[in-house]
Motif scaffolding. Structure first.
Motif, PDB file in Angstrom:
ATOM      1  N   PHE A 173     105.405  80.550  37.042  1.00  0.00           N
ATOM      2  CA  PHE A 173     106.093  80.324  35.774  1.00  0.00           C
ATOM      3  C   PHE A 173     107.256  79.347  35.957  1.00  0.00           C
ATOM      4  CE2 PHE A 173     109.753  81.574  33.125  1.00  0.00           C
ATOM      5  CZ  PHE A 173     109.248  81.236  31.881  1.00  0.00           C
ATOM      6  N   PHE A 174     108.079  79.576  37.009  1.00  0.00           N
ATOM      7  CA  PHE A 174     109.225  78.675  37.263  1.00  0.00           C
ATOM      8  C   PHE A 174     108.747  77.258  37.529  1.00  0.00           C
ATOM      9  CE2 PHE A 174     111.651  82.596  38.679  1.00  0.00           C
ATOM     10  CZ  PHE A 174     112.429  82.626  37.541  1.00  0.00           C
ATOM     11  N   LEU A 175     107.687  77.151  38.348  1.00  0.00           N
ATOM     12  CA  LEU A 175     107.181  75.817  38.667  1.00  0.00           C
ATOM     13  C   LEU A 175     106.628  75.147  37.404  1.00  0.00           C
ATOM     14  CD1 LEU A 175     107.117  74.212  41.253  1.00  0.00           C
ATOM     15  CD2 LEU A 175     104.743  74.845  41.556  1.00  0.00           C
ATOM     16  N   GLY A 176     105.978  75.940  36.554  1.00  0.00           N
ATOM     17  CA  GLY A 176     105.458  75.398  35.306  1.00  0.00           C
ATOM     18  C   GLY A 176     106.567  74.884  34.410  1.00  0.00           C
ATOM     19  N   MET A 177     107.669  75.626  34.346  1.00  0.00           N
ATOM     20  CA  MET A 177     108.808  75.177  33.542  1.00  0.00           C
ATOM     21  C   MET A 177     109.408  73.900  34.127  1.00  0.00           C
ATOM     22  SD  MET A 177     108.762  77.147  31.124  1.00  0.00           S
ATOM     23  CE  MET A 177     110.217  76.741  30.179  1.00  0.00           C
ATOM     24  N   ALA A 178     109.488  73.824  35.477  1.00  0.00           N
ATOM     25  CA  ALA A 178     109.996  72.604  36.120  1.00  0.00           C
ATOM     26  C   ALA A 178     109.081  71.423  35.791  1.00  0.00           C
ATOM     27  CB  ALA A 178     110.094  72.807  37.631  1.00  0.00           C
ATOM     28  N   LEU A 179     107.776  71.705  35.798  1.00  0.00           N
ATOM     29  CA  LEU A 179     106.804  70.664  35.437  1.00  0.00           C
ATOM     30  C   LEU A 179     107.060  70.170  34.020  1.00  0.00           C
ATOM     31  CD1 LEU A 179     103.961  69.427  36.448  1.00  0.00           C
ATOM     32  CD2 LEU A 179     102.979  71.086  34.894  1.00  0.00           C
ATOM     33  N   PHE A 180     107.323  71.111  33.119  1.00  0.00           N
ATOM     34  CA  PHE A 180     107.608  70.754  31.730  1.00  0.00           C
ATOM     35  C   PHE A 180     108.857  69.873  31.641  1.00  0.00           C
ATOM     36  CE2 PHE A 180     109.733  71.891  27.671  1.00  0.00           C
ATOM     37  CZ  PHE A 180     108.808  71.312  26.821  1.00  0.00           C
ATOM     38  N   LEU A 181     109.877  70.190  32.443  1.00  0.00           N
ATOM     39  CA  LEU A 181     111.111  69.396  32.426  1.00  0.00           C
ATOM     40  C   LEU A 181     110.860  67.979  32.959  1.00  0.00           C
ATOM     41  CD1 LEU A 181     113.784  72.015  33.492  1.00  0.00           C
ATOM     42  CD2 LEU A 181     113.462  70.969  31.263  1.00  0.00           C
ATOM     43  N   VAL A 182     110.013  67.877  33.998  1.00  0.00           N
ATOM     44  CA  VAL A 182     109.693  66.540  34.506  1.00  0.00           C
ATOM     45  C   VAL A 182     108.955  65.743  33.431  1.00  0.00           C
ATOM     46  CG1 VAL A 182     108.411  65.256  36.249  1.00  0.00           C
ATOM     47  CG2 VAL A 182     109.665  67.285  36.896  1.00  0.00           C
ATOM     48  N   LEU A 183     108.082  66.418  32.682  1.00  0.00           N
ATOM     49  CA  LEU A 183     107.406  65.749  31.563  1.00  0.00           C
ATOM     50  C   LEU A 183     108.439  65.277  30.533  1.00  0.00           C
ATOM     51  CD1 LEU A 183     104.242  67.965  31.011  1.00  0.00           C
ATOM     52  CD2 LEU A 183     104.321  65.578  31.730  1.00  0.00           C
ATOM     53  N   ASN A 184     109.480  66.089  30.337  1.00  0.00           N
ATOM     54  CA  ASN A 184     110.562  65.691  29.430  1.00  0.00           C
ATOM     55  C   ASN A 184     111.249  64.414  29.901  1.00  0.00           C
ATOM     56  OD1 ASN A 184     111.156  67.261  27.079  1.00  0.00           O
ATOM     57  ND2 ASN A 184     111.336  69.015  28.439  1.00  0.00           N
ATOM     58  N   ILE A 185     111.486  64.350  31.217  1.00  0.00           N
ATOM     59  CA  ILE A 185     112.120  63.147  31.775  1.00  0.00           C
ATOM     60  C   ILE A 185     111.227  61.936  31.521  1.00  0.00           C
ATOM     61  CG2 ILE A 185     112.809  62.013  33.924  1.00  0.00           C
ATOM     62  CD1 ILE A 185     113.803  64.648  34.942  1.00  0.00           C
ATOM     63  N   LEU A 186     109.921  62.128  31.742  1.00  0.00           N
ATOM     64  CA  LEU A 186     108.991  61.012  31.519  1.00  0.00           C
ATOM     65  C   LEU A 186     109.004  60.587  30.055  1.00  0.00           C
ATOM     66  CD1 LEU A 186     105.974  61.940  33.801  1.00  0.00           C
ATOM     67  CD2 LEU A 186     107.800  60.292  34.185  1.00  0.00           C
ATOM     68  N   ALA A 187     109.103  61.578  29.147  1.00  0.00           N
ATOM     69  CA  ALA A 187     109.177  61.233  27.726  1.00  0.00           C
ATOM     70  C   ALA A 187     110.464  60.470  27.448  1.00  0.00           C
ATOM     71  CB  ALA A 187     109.105  62.508  26.887  1.00  0.00           C
ATOM     72  N   GLY A 188     111.567  60.877  28.096  1.00  0.00           N
ATOM     73  CA  GLY A 188     112.843  60.206  27.894  1.00  0.00           C
ATOM     74  C   GLY A 188     112.833  58.784  28.418  1.00  0.00           C
ATOM     75  N   LEU A 189     111.950  58.519  29.398  1.00  0.00           N
ATOM     76  CA  LEU A 189     111.862  57.158  29.945  1.00  0.00           C
ATOM     77  C   LEU A 189     111.460  56.163  28.859  1.00  0.00           C
ATOM     78  CD1 LEU A 189     110.269  57.556  33.473  1.00  0.00           C
ATOM     79  CD2 LEU A 189     112.473  56.576  32.914  1.00  0.00           C
ATOM     80  N   TRP A 190     110.787  56.654  27.831  1.00  0.00           N
ATOM     81  CA  TRP A 190     110.430  55.772  26.727  1.00  0.00           C
ATOM     82  C   TRP A 190     111.687  55.132  26.130  1.00  0.00           C
ATOM     83  CZ3 TRP A 190     111.449  55.955  21.401  1.00  0.00           C
ATOM     84  CH2 TRP A 190     110.706  55.041  20.640  1.00  0.00           C
ATOM     85  N   ARG A 191     112.755  55.936  25.993  1.00  0.00           N
ATOM     86  CA  ARG A 191     114.017  55.421  25.460  1.00  0.00           C
ATOM     87  C   ARG A 191     114.644  54.410  26.423  1.00  0.00           C
ATOM     88  NH1 ARG A 191     115.448  53.859  21.151  1.00  0.00           N
ATOM     89  NH2 ARG A 191     115.030  55.777  20.014  1.00  0.00           N
ATOM     90  N   THR A 242     121.055  65.990  33.400  1.00  0.00           N
ATOM     91  CA  THR A 242     121.099  67.394  32.987  1.00  0.00           C
ATOM     92  C   THR A 242     119.742  68.056  33.198  1.00  0.00           C
ATOM     93  OG1 THR A 242     122.571  66.583  31.282  1.00  0.00           O
ATOM     94  CG2 THR A 242     121.907  68.869  31.128  1.00  0.00           C
ATOM     95  N   THR A 243     118.669  67.355  32.775  1.00  0.00           N
ATOM     96  CA  THR A 243     117.324  67.908  32.936  1.00  0.00           C
ATOM     97  C   THR A 243     117.006  68.123  34.412  1.00  0.00           C
ATOM     98  OG1 THR A 243     116.780  66.493  31.063  1.00  0.00           O
ATOM     99  CG2 THR A 243     114.974  67.646  32.093  1.00  0.00           C
ATOM    100  N   GLY A 244     117.433  67.146  35.229  1.00  0.00           N
ATOM    101  CA  GLY A 244     117.176  67.241  36.666  1.00  0.00           C
ATOM    102  C   GLY A 244     117.863  68.447  37.275  1.00  0.00           C
ATOM    103  N   VAL A 245     119.089  68.744  36.831  1.00  0.00           N
ATOM    104  CA  VAL A 245     119.807  69.924  37.322  1.00  0.00           C
ATOM    105  C   VAL A 245     118.980  71.172  37.024  1.00  0.00           C
ATOM    106  CG1 VAL A 245     121.829  71.378  36.978  1.00  0.00           C
ATOM    107  CG2 VAL A 245     122.102  68.916  37.160  1.00  0.00           C
ATOM    108  N   ALA A 246     118.497  71.272  35.781  1.00  0.00           N
ATOM    109  CA  ALA A 246     117.694  72.442  35.401  1.00  0.00           C
ATOM    110  C   ALA A 246     116.408  72.508  36.222  1.00  0.00           C
ATOM    111  CB  ALA A 246     117.371  72.378  33.912  1.00  0.00           C
ATOM    112  N   ALA A 247     115.755  71.333  36.416  1.00  0.00           N
ATOM    113  CA  ALA A 247     114.503  71.321  37.177  1.00  0.00           C
ATOM    114  C   ALA A 247     114.741  71.761  38.616  1.00  0.00           C
ATOM    115  CB  ALA A 247     113.879  69.928  37.138  1.00  0.00           C
ATOM    116  N   LEU A 248     115.868  71.284  39.207  1.00  0.00           N
ATOM    117  CA  LEU A 248     116.160  71.661  40.599  1.00  0.00           C
ATOM    118  C   LEU A 248     116.444  73.158  40.706  1.00  0.00           C
ATOM    119  CD1 LEU A 248     118.323  68.636  41.769  1.00  0.00           C
ATOM    120  CD2 LEU A 248     116.215  69.409  42.817  1.00  0.00           C
ATOM    121  N   LEU A 249     117.158  73.707  39.703  1.00  0.00           N
ATOM    122  CA  LEU A 249     117.451  75.143  39.724  1.00  0.00           C
ATOM    123  C   LEU A 249     116.157  75.948  39.633  1.00  0.00           C
ATOM    124  CD1 LEU A 249     120.650  75.341  37.501  1.00  0.00           C
ATOM    125  CD2 LEU A 249     120.482  75.633  39.961  1.00  0.00           C
TER     126      LEU A 249
END
Lengths: 305, 91
Positions: free
Chosen positions: B4-22, B41-48
């Motif tokens: 579950f934690f790894l899945g959430m981290a995966l979701f956050l990395v997807l968020n970063i990729l979406a943010g790369l569009w900006r 901020t997202t990276g902090v959460a992903a690392l945690l």
């Protein structure tokens, strides 16, 4: 799930790297590079190398961004500058190199442990508890010593190119006006605390001289960005002492051990020696990195107080 | 739970990729910079989350460093941008 995460992080790294190289806008490339550092830190974490992940976090977030932003401010680039041409002749050697490395990975046996058992077996010979720090400061002390030398040479090179003899009176590439002095009061204590914490942690967990030194360097650069002269306050002699103390401490240890035990860089039993060398290295690393940033070309004299 | 934690981290990395569009679209440097801050901020959460998923608490130190040092690039950005704006108004 593991595979999905690793694939996503790995592919994002390649994609972001490709965008950095092919980016037309320099600022966009800088922001992408900062992002690259973040994703790289995630990758190192997944590779179970927290030491490198912490170092990447400190260097990527603390220093690289500042250096690039200031370098960019010094360039007069027009937004419509042509897309940098990536020479296609390079593609072929790159592909060959990548395939050789990929094939090499296939030949590594799955239960290969490398030098881990050797290092763990030799841990009893040193007074350090954490294998990575033991390798850096004891088993491979010679490498660490010379790396401190490399940092010194880098500082000397920058000073030589800039034709300056000290960093006092160094100029900010862009004035500190919008950054208030109040930020020093908030950030400086936390940065010094965490720098010291990482240094202390190195004795028994991921952390150590380099990571601690980089955080302390970030504190020095933060002072400079807020308009404080930072290390430029120091008299030249003291600055040189701080710059060289890491290298010198290894030199002293080398001579001392040569005369006492007949083997160069053989650590004495006393843990104080290792602590002294590590602390001196941290101070030198921080001073070298701050000097590298402060010696950068600038136009605005930092306010003296 | 670790999945579950790894899945959430995966979701956050997807968020970063979406943010790369900006970051890629911009159009202003400030848009790109704010996106990079959001990644911090997202990276902090992903690392945690990774620290929990890999059961390796020391990874939290990397998150700590990102939380502390991401502001450095913004300081440099603010200095350079306001200087350039002032410089352009003078001419």
């Amino acid at each position: 799930m593991n595979l999905a995460f690793d694939l996503l992080v790995g592919l994002s790294l390649v994609w972001v790297a490709w965008r950095i190289v092919g980016s037309r806008d320099h600022f966009q490339a800088v922001v992408l590079f900062i992002t690259f550092g973040l994703i790289l830190s995630l990758a190192w974490t997944r590779l179970q190398s927290p030491d490198i992940a912490i170092a990447e976090a400190a260097v990527g977030a603390g220093l690289a961004g500042v250096l690039f932003m200031d370098a960019l401010g010094g360039l007069s680039s027009s937004p419509g500058s042509p897309r940098p041409a990536v020479p296609l002749t390079l593609l072929f050697p790159c592909l060959i190199l990548a395939s050789i490395m990929a094939i090499a990975v296939l030949f590594v046996p799955e239960d290969f442990l490398g030098l881990i058992p050797v290092v763990h077996g030799a841990l009893t010979d040193t007074s350090l508890e954490y294998p990575v720090t033991a390798v850096l400061l004891d088993f491979r002390a010679y490498d660490t010593w010379l790396e401190l030398g490399v940092l010194l040479v880098a500082v000397l090179g920058v000073m030589g190119i800039r034709r300056i003899g000290s960093i006092s009176g160094s100029r900010l590439p862009a004035p500190a006006d919008p950054v208030g002095r109040w930020i020093i009061r908030i950030l400086l204590p936390i940065m010094v605390l965490i720098g010291g914490y990482l240094l202390w942690l190195g004795a028994f967990a991921p952390g150590g001289a380099f990571q601690g030194g980089v955080v302390l360097a970030a504190a020095g650069v933060m002072l400079w960005q807020a308009g404080h002269p930072s290390l430029g306050l120091l008299p030249r002699l003291w600055w040189i002492v701080l710059l060289f103390c890491g290298f010198l401490s290894f030199l002293i240890l080398a001579f001392w051990s040569l005369f006492h035990s007949g083997r160069m860089l053989a650590h004495p039993e006393n843990k104080l020696w290792i602590l002294g060398v590590e602390y001196a290295a941290t101070i030198s690393i921080a001073t070298c990195l701050i000097s590298l940033v402060l010696a950068s070309p600038g136009r605005c004299r930092v306010r003296d107080n | 739970m670790n999945t579950f934690f790894l899945g959430m981290a995966l979701f956050l990395v997807l968020n970063i990729l979406a943010g790369l569009w900006r970051v890629l679209k911009g159009p202003e440097p400030a848009d790109r910079m704010v996106a990079a801050q959001l990644f911090g901020t997202t990276g902090v959460a992903a690392l945690l989350l990774l620290a929990q998923a890999l059961e390796s608490p020391v990874i939290r130190n990397a998150a700590l460093l990102f939380a502390l040092l991401t502001v450095m690039a913004v300081l440099a950005f603010v200095r350079n941008t306001s200087y350039r704006d002032k410089h352009n108004n003078d001419h």
